[in-house]
Design a protein around this motif. Structure first.
Motif: not given
Length: 566
Positions: A398-417
């Motif tokens: 809970a200490d970092i806002v959007d801690p997964m943001g910028g992950s190549y995997a997360i951003e690629a999966l977000t775009e696919e979704m």
């Protein structure tokens, strides 16, 4: 987002890594299986690099928290400001028993209430109805009249608590009871906070609890939204729910797309009613499932926020930031819980809760480990709540806002979704000849949603049976010993006690006043006016849930689902 020369360098380096490092290692050791995929059967790559997000535009696709497109969260500080609302689902037996559980949860640190109702209440019939036999208080609390609501919230100030109500066909009656109770407590209507599920479209798509047909059901939902805009502006009159769509067996992309389609259908109906989008859109809330594939789930939440912000602005002309800001509640996946080795469910729930937190949820319910067997015990509920508290206070999640943001995997999966969601929305719009609302209604009638979910559910089950999908304790890592915990038992006298109260209320109320309010409701329906004011009057006169719902059914008829072609 990346310089083309840098990308060329990365491509060359990746080619070298594959030839010199990866392929020799694979030849010597291999991998666990030939194909790696999410619970939704979406295949994931071995490795993601800047190449996979080369087309991403930072401000357009990511931006900053609290600003469109809200990919990184609806608020700028997220949980650094305050944590998500910990809203454990509770309800069983009579109003007295559930009130006791409410007070217990508040004492244990819960920050919001969430009410589960029994099947008669959900279906809009009274506890003394023949169809209620064996169901009173067994899977939630029994609520027949305002008297039950008064007891349910005894000692709880509606001005100090946020309350969620998981109920759909009879949601307007429960909403009216809560408004009436606030009036009795002297709490101004504009100060009551909470959320009414009230999502009838997903009922016809997935959960299958209804009273009147889809189109009049949609009209009544719009009545509640219109009433909330005027009377309870801090209370969410609808929680557009993908949870049950996912529980019925959909993929993550179907859950997101069908939920958004339902949401846009309500938007279009409100606009046709003449409401201003910037008046009602801030009151819309959403409800999603968090399943086991943690990265897919995080991507789902982020993509759904982004699509919603884009469509609300481009299609419906929403101009206020809060009209484009998708806010949602998350519940961990009930479908994933196993009766075998139930303590394993604590781990599943923790992973799913982390997905909701990393995905930016506004409130969270963590399932109890024994819910595959019965209503949860106090011990199991406490463990579920402590799971959230440990994540919030000890994990650093809970200490970092959007801690997964910028992950190549997360951003690629977000775009696919995002791409999958939009494809479904365009298909539904096409079915409706340019209207998402009409596309949803036609899709319900023609069985479109049923077939899509059914196919996905069937494919998942086949993968489990073939061993391609491992379910720990079920098709792998099984043991012979009995692992069943002590389970919650509903008091067998519940129905008798509930019927005694209902009979007493009927004996003490003013029958003429009840009849007058029910006639006023009937006249309102005939006139095509908003049904909420006469329903509030009816519950204040102690008309029963069943009596009020019967008036709606008398006017609109009942609904019988037709079998859809395979």
């Amino acid at each position: 987002m990346f310089d083309q020369d840098d990308l060329e360098g990365i491509r060359g380096a990746r080619k070298r890594w594959k030839e010199e490092t990866l392929e020799p290692f694979l030849e010597a050791h291999g991998e666990r299986r030939d194909r790696f995929a999410t619970v939704s059967n979406h295949e994931v790559d071995r490795l993601y690099t800047p190449e996979d997000v080369a087309d991403m535009e930072y401000e357009e696709d990511l931006g900053f928290p609290g600003e469109p497109p809200y990919t990184r969260g609806p608020y700028p500080t997220m949980y650094r400001g305050r944590t998500w609302t910990m809203r454990q689902f509770a309800g069983f037996g009579t109003a007295e028993e559930t009130n006791e559980r409410f007070h217990y949860l508040i004492e244990q640190g819960q920050t919001g209430l969430s009410t589960a109702f029994d099947m008669p209440s959900l279906m809009g019939i009274d506890s003394d109805h023949a169809m209620s036999e064996g169901e009173v208080g067994t899977e939630g609390v029994a609520v027949d009249t305002l008297r039950d609501m008064e007891i349910l919230f005894d000692g709880i100030d509606l001005g100090e608590v946020s309350t969620s109500f998981t109920i759909n066909p009879s949601a307007p009656v429960i909403y009216a009871m809560y408004v009436a109770l606030a009036d009795r407590q002297g709490v101004p209507r504009e100060e009551i906070r909470g959320t009414l599920q009230n999502d009838m479209l997903k009922e016809f798509i997935a959960q299958k609890e209804w009273v009147i047909p889809p189109e009049p059901s949609l009209e009544v939902v719009t009545d509640t939204i219109e009433f909330a805009v005027d009377e309870t502006p801090t209370f969410h009159p609808i929680s557009i729910s993908g949870y049950h769509i996912r529980e019925a067996g959909s993929t993550a992309a179907q859950e997101a797309a069908f939920t958004l389609a339902d949401g846009f259908a309500y938007v279009e109906d409100c606009l046709e009613r003449g409401l201003d989008v910037d008046d009602f859109a801030p009151l819309l809330s959403f409800f999603f499932n968090a399943h086991n594939s943690i990265f897919e789930e995080i991507a789902k939440f982020r993509a759904t926020r982004r699509v919603y912000a884009r469509v609300m602005a481009d299609r419906y002309g929403a101009s206020k930031p809060q009209s484009r800001r998708l806010k949602f509640h998350t519940q961990t996946a009930g479908q994933s819980l196993t009766a075998q080795q139930p303590l394993n469910n604590i781990v599943r729930t923790t992973v799913q809760a982390l997905a909701g937190v990393f995905g930016g949820t506004q409130s969270l319910h963590t399932n109890s480990f024994d819910e595959a067997l019965a209503l949860p015990t106090e011990k199991a509920v406490r463990v579920a709540l402590r799971t959230q508290q440990i994540i919030a206070e000890e994990s650093g999640a809970a200490d970092i806002v959007d801690p997964m943001g910028g992950s190549y995997a997360i951003e690629a999966l977000t775009e696919e979704m995002d791409t999958k969601i939009m494809a479904y929305l365009e298909e539904i719009e096409e079915v409706g000849d340019g209207s998402i609302r009409d596309g949803v209604l036609v899709g319900i009638e023609q069985g479109y949603f049923h077939r899509e979910i059914q196919d996905a559910s069937y494919e998942y089950q086949r993968r489990v049976e073939r061993g391609e999908e491992v379910v720990v304790g079920v098709n792998e890592y099984t043991i012979d010993e009995d692992t069943a915990p002590e389970i919650h038992q509903v008091d067998e006298t519940t129905r008798d006690r509930q019927l005694e109260r209902l009979e007493r209320v009927k004996a003490e109320r003013d029958d003429a006043a009840v009849e007058d309010t029910l006639e006023a409701l009937s006249d309102t329906i005939e006139a095509g006016e908003n049904v909420m004011p006469p329903i509030v009057d009816a519950v204040k006169a102690y008309a029963t849930m069943g009596e009020i719902m019967q008036v709606l059914e008398d006017h609109h008829g009942s609904y019988q689902e037709t079998a859809s072609p395979v």
